[in-house]
Scaffold this motif. Structure first.
Motif, short mmCIF file in Angstrom:
data_model
loop_
_atom_site.label_atom_id
_atom_site.label_comp_id
_atom_site.label_asym_id
_atom_site.label_seq_id
_atom_site.Cartn_x
_atom_site.Cartn_y
_atom_site.Cartn_z
N LEU A 120 0.80 -1.22 0.00
CA LEU A 120 0.00 0.00 0.00
C LEU A 120 0.84 1.27 0.00
N TRP A 402 -12.64 -8.02 5.53
CA TRP A 402 -12.27 -6.82 4.80
C TRP A 402 -13.52 -6.04 4.37
N LEU A 406 -14.20 -2.11 5.03
CA LEU A 406 -14.40 -1.19 3.91
C LEU A 406 -15.75 -0.49 4.00
N ASP A 409 -15.73 2.22 6.47
CA ASP A 409 -14.62 3.17 6.29
C ASP A 409 -13.65 3.07 7.47
N VAL A 411 -10.80 0.83 7.51
CA VAL A 411 -9.51 0.21 7.20
C VAL A 411 -8.41 1.08 7.82
N ARG A 413 -5.46 3.29 8.39
CA ARG A 413 -4.61 4.01 7.45
C ARG A 413 -3.14 3.95 7.82
N GLU A 437 -10.26 -2.26 -4.28
CA GLU A 437 -10.84 -1.29 -3.35
C GLU A 437 -9.80 -0.85 -2.31
N LEU A 438 -9.02 -1.82 -1.83
CA LEU A 438 -7.97 -1.48 -0.86
C LEU A 438 -6.88 -0.63 -1.50
N LEU A 441 -7.69 3.06 -1.85
CA LEU A 441 -7.61 3.91 -0.65
C LEU A 441 -6.25 4.58 -0.54
N TRP A 442 -5.23 3.94 -1.10
CA TRP A 442 -3.87 4.50 -1.07
C TRP A 442 -3.47 5.05 -2.45
N ASP A 443 -4.41 5.07 -3.38
CA ASP A 443 -4.15 5.54 -4.74
C ASP A 443 -2.98 4.78 -5.37
#
Length: 461
Positions: A120, A402, A406, A409, A411, A413, A437-438, A441-443
């Protein structure tokens, strides 16, 4: 050469998969999945049993090998290391093939179509791989260290050997970024370990190895066994812990900038001079780094002189096994509760197969060093309790757990990497979608999906 996204590249393999999985493919939602890489393949194929009394032969699976090589050649042409896939094949022969491509954020699975881990944070490695040696200001060379005796002994054993020059030492030190210890220089002044110096004479090489006490590397091949020299997938690396006890002669590291590898034991284990010893060790001691373990090393000799003189160290560490472990495993065979695992030094918690009521994470909430959690699907009473574990850098959960995080909201960080624990016949497309999807979240770069359709024809009866 057919491209990897050409249906014809896959057609022979798909026909074999259809023949081996006709019943499961015909069921509602039926599919088969696999993975192919340059190192091997994992495919649900039936193989013909050899005749009684005869061992299996290559020709018994030649069709499989040919079909796989067709795909592997296309992989090489595409510059890809591996590819996962899933396919649905109708009784009439219509095939829909989904190719799943990873990327810099995905560590491919071992023996299956699902991703092993999701990185991530770009370039992140697990905590043990970031750990540097603890300073040992009182460490000194062993009393047995005697560069002069070492050199005289080796010259008697190897009178015709060719030694290294000062210029070669300087070049090696510049390349490694560290000054070579005197004992190592004394060794290489006698023999620099190059095959060409022995005239490709195997017996001469064996004599040199016996004289030194290990399979000696050429001076040009010396390297630093730091953590990067011992790579490990996140799923396994995150579950390790670096522990050095007060009576250990060697620090329990993954690697060290002070481990100078100069040989091999003949079985793949590296032999190194240790310039960053443990509390009971000596500067310049000789250690063996196992190729079967991810961390730590064993003490062989207190000095290079002792190695050459065939004197092995009698120092043994790990004398305080009563300390609570940094890695705790809760399952039907190990610890039987989360409470039994909880203590301030806990770094890694693994919850495995469990046949009782799901477990609460409350006993480990707020522990200052807990950084990795792996929980077998269905073992957590409330996945949202993970929010109380504020220092997690790695999390391994089942798809359902998971999904809970998700949707809420929740997860963490703080994560640097994550894994999806797949058990049973989870559809690879669903797992890939969850992984994306995971990653989003970190692009991070997503898993790609390419769908190819074709017709295999009606199978011949």
């Amino acid at each position: 050469m057919r491209p990897i996204h050409d249906f014809a590249t896959w057609e022979p393999l798909l026909k074999l998969l259809r023949a081996s999985n006709a019943e499961s493919l015909a069921a509602p939602g039926g599919h088969v999945a696999g993975q192919i890489s340059g190192a091997g393949w994992s495919l649900p194929l039936r193989r013909v049993a050899p005749q009684p009394g005869r061992a299996a032969r290559i020709e018994d699976m030649q069709d499989e090998i040919d079909a796989v090589e067709r795909v592997r050649s296309a992989l090489v042409d595409a510059g890809a290391a591996s590819i996962s896939f899933t396919t649905e094949i109708s009784p009439t022969g219509k095939a829909v093939l989904h190719l799943l491509g990873g990327g810099p954020a995905v560590e491919p699975g071992i023996g299956g179509p699902h991703p092993e881990s999701l990185v991530l944070v770009e370039g992140a490695v697990a905590e043990p791989w970031r750990r540097l040696p603890d300073p040992m200001p009182d460490a000194v060379p062993a009393p047995s260290s005697d560069p002069g005796l070492l050199e005289r002994t080796l010259r008697k054993r190897l009178p015709d050997a060719i030694g290294a020059t000062e210029a070669e030492f300087a070049a090696t030190e510049a390349r490694l970024g560290v000054e070579l210890p005197d004992e190592l220089k004394s060794l290489y002044r006698v023999t620099r370990g190059r095959w060409e110096d022995w005239g490709d004479d195997y017996d001469a090489a064996v004599r040199a190895f016996e004289a030194v006490g290990c399979e000696l590397f050429p001076l040009d091949d010396l390297f630093i066994a730091d953590a990067s020299s011992r790579p490990c997938p996140w799923r396994f690396a995150a579950m390790e812990a670096v522990v050095t006890l007060p009576d250990d002669p060697v620090q329990g590291l993954v690697g060290s900038p002070g481990w100078i590898v100069f040989g091999d034991n003949g079985g793949g284990d590296r032999i190194a001079v240790d310039l960053t010893p443990g509390p009971r060790g000596h500067t310049g001691q000789v250690i063996m780094i196992s190729h079967e373990e991810n961390s730590g090393a064993d003490l062989l000799a207190d000095s290079v002189t002792d190695l050459v003189m065939k004197r092995r160290s009698t120092v043994r560490g790990r004398g305080r096994q009563d300390l609570p472990p940094a890695v705790a495993r809760v399952n039907i065979r190990s610890l039987t509760s989360i409470e039994a695992a909880a203590h301030p030094g806990l770094e890694v918690l693994s919850i495995g197969v469990w046949d009782d009521e799901p477990l609460s994470l409350a006993p480990v909430a707020g522990l200052p060093r807990l950084r990795s959690l792996s929980a077998y699907p269905g073992t957590l009473a409330d996945p949202l309790e993970i929010a109380q574990l504020t220092g997690l850098e790695f999390l391994d959960l089942g798809p359902a757990e998971w999904r809970v995080l998700l949707d809420a909201d929740a997860v963490p960080r703080s994560l640097s990497a994550a894994s999806i624990e797949v058990r049973g016949n989870e559809h690879p497309l669903a797992v890939a979608a969850l992984a994306n999807e995971l990653l989003a979240l970190w692009d991070r770069p997503r898993i790609t999906r390419t769908t190819i359709e074709g017709d295999l024809g009606v199978p011949v009866r």
